[in-house]
Design a protein around this motif. Structure first.
Motif, PDB file in Angstrom:
ATOM      1  N   VAL A  12       6.802   2.416   6.027  1.00 27.48           N
ATOM      2  CA  VAL A  12       6.658   4.168   6.723  1.00 27.48           C
ATOM      3  C   VAL A  12       5.881   4.159   5.078  1.00 27.48           C
ATOM      4  O   VAL A  12       4.922   4.577   5.095  1.00 27.48           O
ATOM      5  CB  VAL A  12       7.897   5.247   7.218  1.00 27.48           C
ATOM      6  CG1 VAL A  12       6.626   6.222   7.771  1.00 27.48           C
ATOM      7  CG2 VAL A  12       7.398   4.287   9.407  1.00 27.48           C
ATOM      8  N   LEU A  13       6.185   4.252   4.719  1.00 32.02           N
ATOM      9  CA  LEU A  13       6.216   5.600   2.987  1.00 32.02           C
ATOM     10  C   LEU A  13       5.429   4.411   2.332  1.00 32.02           C
ATOM     11  O   LEU A  13       4.410   4.931   1.813  1.00 32.02           O
ATOM     12  CB  LEU A  13       7.167   5.089   1.940  1.00 32.02           C
ATOM     13  CG  LEU A  13       8.413   6.670   3.095  1.00 32.02           C
ATOM     14  CD1 LEU A  13       9.587   6.673   1.819  1.00 32.02           C
ATOM     15  CD2 LEU A  13       7.813   8.100   3.429  1.00 32.02           C
ATOM     16  N   ASP A  14       4.931   3.249   2.236  1.00 34.27           N
ATOM     17  CA  ASP A  14       3.913   2.738   1.602  1.00 34.27           C
ATOM     18  C   ASP A  14       2.949   1.935   2.264  1.00 34.27           C
ATOM     19  O   ASP A  14       2.402   2.236   1.849  1.00 34.27           O
ATOM     20  CB  ASP A  14       4.910   1.080   1.641  1.00 34.27           C
ATOM     21  CG  ASP A  14       5.952   0.601   0.475  1.00 34.27           C
ATOM     22  OD1 ASP A  14       6.126   1.339  -0.031  1.00 34.27           O
ATOM     23  OD2 ASP A  14       7.064  -0.537   1.161  1.00 34.27           O
ATOM     24  N   GLN A  15       2.912   2.192   3.731  1.00 32.46           N
ATOM     25  CA  GLN A  15       1.951   1.863   5.206  1.00 32.46           C
ATOM     26  C   GLN A  15       1.683   3.451   4.927  1.00 32.46           C
ATOM     27  O   GLN A  15       0.041   3.643   5.012  1.00 32.46           O
ATOM     28  CB  GLN A  15       2.450   2.044   6.290  1.00 32.46           C
ATOM     29  CG  GLN A  15       2.480   0.178   6.053  1.00 32.46           C
ATOM     30  CD  GLN A  15       0.886  -0.917   5.707  1.00 32.46           C
ATOM     31  OE1 GLN A  15       0.711  -0.201   5.836  1.00 32.46           O
ATOM     32  NE2 GLN A  15       2.288  -1.406   4.839  1.00 32.46           N
ATOM     33  N   ALA A  16       1.757   4.243   4.620  1.00 34.22           N
ATOM     34  CA  ALA A  16       1.549   6.173   3.922  1.00 34.22           C
ATOM     35  C   ALA A  16       0.698   5.995   3.218  1.00 34.22           C
ATOM     36  O   ALA A  16       0.068   6.074   3.392  1.00 34.22           O
ATOM     37  CB  ALA A  16       2.703   7.039   4.573  1.00 34.22           C
ATOM     38  N   ASN A  17       1.102   5.558   1.968  1.00 35.64           N
ATOM     39  CA  ASN A  17       0.724   5.496   1.072  1.00 35.64           C
ATOM     40  C   ASN A  17      -0.612   4.672   1.043  1.00 35.64           C
ATOM     41  O   ASN A  17      -1.576   4.832   0.615  1.00 35.64           O
ATOM     42  CB  ASN A  17       1.691   4.901   0.100  1.00 35.64           C
ATOM     43  CG  ASN A  17       1.123   5.178  -1.578  1.00 35.64           C
ATOM     44  OD1 ASN A  17       0.416   5.891  -1.841  1.00 35.64           O
ATOM     45  ND2 ASN A  17       1.508   4.135  -2.450  1.00 35.64           N
ATOM     46  N   GLU A  18      -0.501   3.989   1.671  1.00 32.73           N
ATOM     47  CA  GLU A  18      -1.774   2.525   1.500  1.00 32.73           C
ATOM     48  C   GLU A  18      -3.227   3.215   2.419  1.00 32.73           C
ATOM     49  O   GLU A  18      -4.069   3.756   2.181  1.00 32.73           O
ATOM     50  CB  GLU A  18      -1.311   1.387   2.064  1.00 32.73           C
ATOM     51  CG  GLU A  18      -2.112   0.442   2.057  1.00 32.73           C
ATOM     52  CD  GLU A  18      -2.353  -0.763   2.326  1.00 32.73           C
ATOM     53  OE1 GLU A  18      -2.451  -2.029   3.356  1.00 32.73           O
ATOM     54  OE2 GLU A  18      -0.694  -1.224   2.187  1.00 32.73           O
TER      55      GLU A  18
END
Length: 189
Positions: A12-18
């Motif tokens: 979730v955090l990786d995709q939010a960052n991306e």
């Protein structure tokens, strides 16, 4: 057969960052993130309480990454050189993830991101404590305020596009700005 849950907080955090990197901070929504992850928006709420909580978690992870990089670079460094290393590394981290830097630089955003705000303050205090700099006295408070203002102000201007110079000249201006601020510290060498 039951479908296994593959969504994790890290994903979730990786995709939010991306998503923030690709489309900008203001384009991050729970619905947009769910679409990117190919899940229902309700699934995101297993990992975050709200959009603000999501931003706070992204910001906290960013500060922790800065902290890790800083601590590696500060090993064996002391005095005014440590202030330079901190400034350079903090700037480098903000430039590398300039799409996240506004989370740290905007007082309005930062006020709502409590864990990020606390982590940023702790990071800064940890550096000053390790240098045995007392922020409580009048001189220490002015010196540290000047340092923080020079560092954050320069980064805001640089990322905001206010300094329109070749990269080498911007780097030189940063070094000179920080040198002026660091020269004001009278209690360390």
């Amino acid at each position: 057969m039951v479908k296994r849950r593959t969504l994790t907080r890290e994903k979730v955090l990786d995709q939010a960052n991306e998503l923030i990197a690709d489309q900008g901070l203001n384009q991050l929504t729970i619905r947009a993130l769910a679409t990117k992850l190919s899940v229902r928006p309700q699934s995101i709420y297993n990992y975050v309480n709200s959009l603000n909580d999501l931003l706070d978690q992204v910001g906290l992870r960013f500060v922790n990454e800065l902290n890790d990089a800083l601590m590696r670079r500060l090993v064996g460094v002391s005095g005014k050189e440590a202030l330079f290393v901190f400034a350079r590394e903090f700037r480098r981290g903000c430039k590398q993830q300039d799409y996240l830097a506004p989370l740290l630089m905007n007082p309005d955003d930062l006020r709502h991101l409590e864990r990020t705000h606390i982590a940023l303050i702790d990071l800064y205090k940890q550096m000053f404590t390790s240098l045995h700099l007392d922020e409580k006295g009048a001189t220490g408070l002015v010196e540290s305020t000047l340092y923080r203002s020079a560092l954050f102000g320069f980064i805001v201007q640089e990322i905001g596009g206010f300094i329109r110079l070749p990269e080498a000249q911007i780097d030189e201006r940063f070094e000179r700005t920080m040198q002026l601020a660091i020269d004001q510290f009278t209690t360390i060498d």
